[in-house]
Design a protein around this motif. Structure first.
Motif, PDB file in Angstrom:
ATOM      1  N   ALA A   1       0.821  -1.217   0.000  1.00 37.65           N
ATOM      2  CA  ALA A   1       0.000   0.000   0.000  1.00 37.65           C
ATOM      3  C   ALA A   1       0.856   1.269   0.000  1.00 37.65           C
ATOM      4  CB  ALA A   1      -0.938  -0.001   1.208  1.00 37.65           C
TER       5      ALA A   1
ATOM      6  N   VAL B   1      -5.084  -6.852  -0.013  1.00 38.26           N
ATOM      7  CA  VAL B   1      -4.037  -5.855  -0.254  1.00 38.26           C
ATOM      8  C   VAL B   1      -2.923  -6.425  -1.122  1.00 38.26           C
ATOM      9  CG1 VAL B   1      -2.339  -4.306   0.809  1.00 38.26           C
ATOM     10  CG2 VAL B   1      -4.528  -4.718   1.944  1.00 38.26           C
TER      11      VAL B   1
ATOM     12  N   ALA C   1      -7.567  -0.999   5.231  1.00 39.30           N
ATOM     13  CA  ALA C   1      -7.781  -0.911   3.782  1.00 39.30           C
ATOM     14  C   ALA C   1      -9.265  -1.093   3.459  1.00 39.30           C
ATOM     15  CB  ALA C   1      -6.939  -1.964   3.064  1.00 39.30           C
TER      16      ALA C   1
ATOM     17  N   VAL D   1      -3.050   2.116   5.929  1.00 41.23           N
ATOM     18  CA  VAL D   1      -3.588   3.321   5.277  1.00 41.23           C
ATOM     19  C   VAL D   1      -4.542   3.971   6.284  1.00 41.23           C
ATOM     20  CG1 VAL D   1      -3.428   2.497   2.874  1.00 41.23           C
ATOM     21  CG2 VAL D   1      -5.483   1.998   4.230  1.00 41.23           C
TER      22      VAL D   1
END
Lengths: 233, 233
Positions: A181, B42, B92, B139
């Motif tokens: 990510a 992911v 995510a 994230v």
């Protein structure tokens, strides 16, 4: 810039802050007083946290003041000659540091050359973001952005294996998700009993176990104490 | 409201989604098609995730469509007759669900009685917030708020012990921090191989291991399948 970023306060079966205190003494040579940030404490009081740290720092002749004793923590930080940030819950720590303006205030002091010691969550907040903490999100901070004193992310308490029979993601799998990510970032898996010492542009690993380095598109690799970590800087 | 909230997709050493597929079949009796949310993936593609899930759902004669195949995922969710949210990285998943308006859209469908199946991160998002996930913050979502279909928090993959010699916080210590910071909330530690089935106001534990219940000011306690969990509702 002078940083001592420690994986964990305490090794299993040992006394609190026992293993790194000699390294802290060497790093803080000439310092008689530090300003402590106890905000990662959640299930015990800031007073209790200060006392626990002071007890260990007594051995190296350093007085510990804590930001929670002052009405304006950021102002205290701007006057501090050395700063110490303890472990606990990273989300709680970051939320309170953001509320108190300590992210900017401490970063300024680091840039001015004031020595900084962190362990566990205190090492996480020296990185660009709180991502790569192992801690549970128990409160929501304003943002994931932290001090960015270093350009890479640290995963403290880096752990190679799950307990036998447990199917949850391993630490490595979690970090592989992070780099997928965030493909430009390095992650340093800092095993327990280890620390990174940063002096200006120099960085070295202290500890008997290697650092595990992760970056998107590269095989994870091990770096031992004495080997170059310049690529992280 | 009809929810099947599963701790983990896969037990150690077993095939993907093997152990819970019989329970999913019973729960989704009469359903021929589900809408899947693959956003927790992911390190592999949404297509690959869909395929993996479809392969297992083939055994119970259910077609799986995925929100990532549509231009307007929230619109698809509002038409769905059953919704399935898979595990992976909770941060995510939540970020993407918030961006796509799926938190509200799916919550509305749950309130309308549409059956919902989640495992791991998919169980986390049925709770009021993403707090009590085990996942790494890779994230930053807009907020920690999730669907709140149930009023309590689930800790999936609940784990009793750290690996030998590891000094990081245990799962119990992490949850004790959460309840200290959120004193009105219940946390249900859902061990691997277990799930919660919710039908209207009724809730029951399925699995051979007890649920571990945490609340501020109370001793953590174990509840076995067949014992009442009404206090959670």
């Amino acid at each position: 810039m002078r940083l001592l970023l420690i994986s964990n306060s305490t090794n299993a079966g040992e006394e609190y802050l026992k293993y790194p205190i000699g390294n802290i003494r060497d790093f803080l040579a000439g310092v008689s007083e530090v300003l402590f940030v106890p905000y990662a404490a959640v299930t015990f009081s800031y007073d209790a946290y200060l006392e626990k740290v002071q007890n260990r720092f007594d051995e190296i002749g350093i007085r510990v003041r804590s930001v929670h004793q002052y009405g304006n923590p950021a102002e205290e930080a701007r006057k501090a000659h050395a700063i110490v940030v303890g472990g606990g819950n990273t989300f709680a720590l970051v939320k309170k540091m953001q509320e108190e303006g300590l992210i900017e205030a401490i970063r300024e002091r680091i840039d001015a050359g004031v020595p900084y010691v962190g362990w566990s969550a205190g090492s996480n907040v020296a990185c660009p973001t709180l991502c790569t903490t192992n801690d549970m999100p128990i409160v929501q901070p304003q943002s994931f952005r932290t001090m960015g004193a270093v350009k890479f992310q640290i995963n403290p308490h880096y752990l190679d294996h799950n307990p036998e029979g447990h199917a949850g993601e391993t630490r490595e799998q979690r970090i592989m998700e992070y780099i997928a990510a965030n493909p430009r970032m390095y992650v340093a898996g800092l095993r327990e009993g280890c620390m990174l010492r940063i002096e200006g542009n120099g960085i070295s690993l202290i500890g008997s176990r290697p650092l595990r380095i992760f970056r998107c598109g590269e095989e994870p690799r091990e770096v031992n104490a004495g080997e170059s970590l310049d690529f992280l800087m």
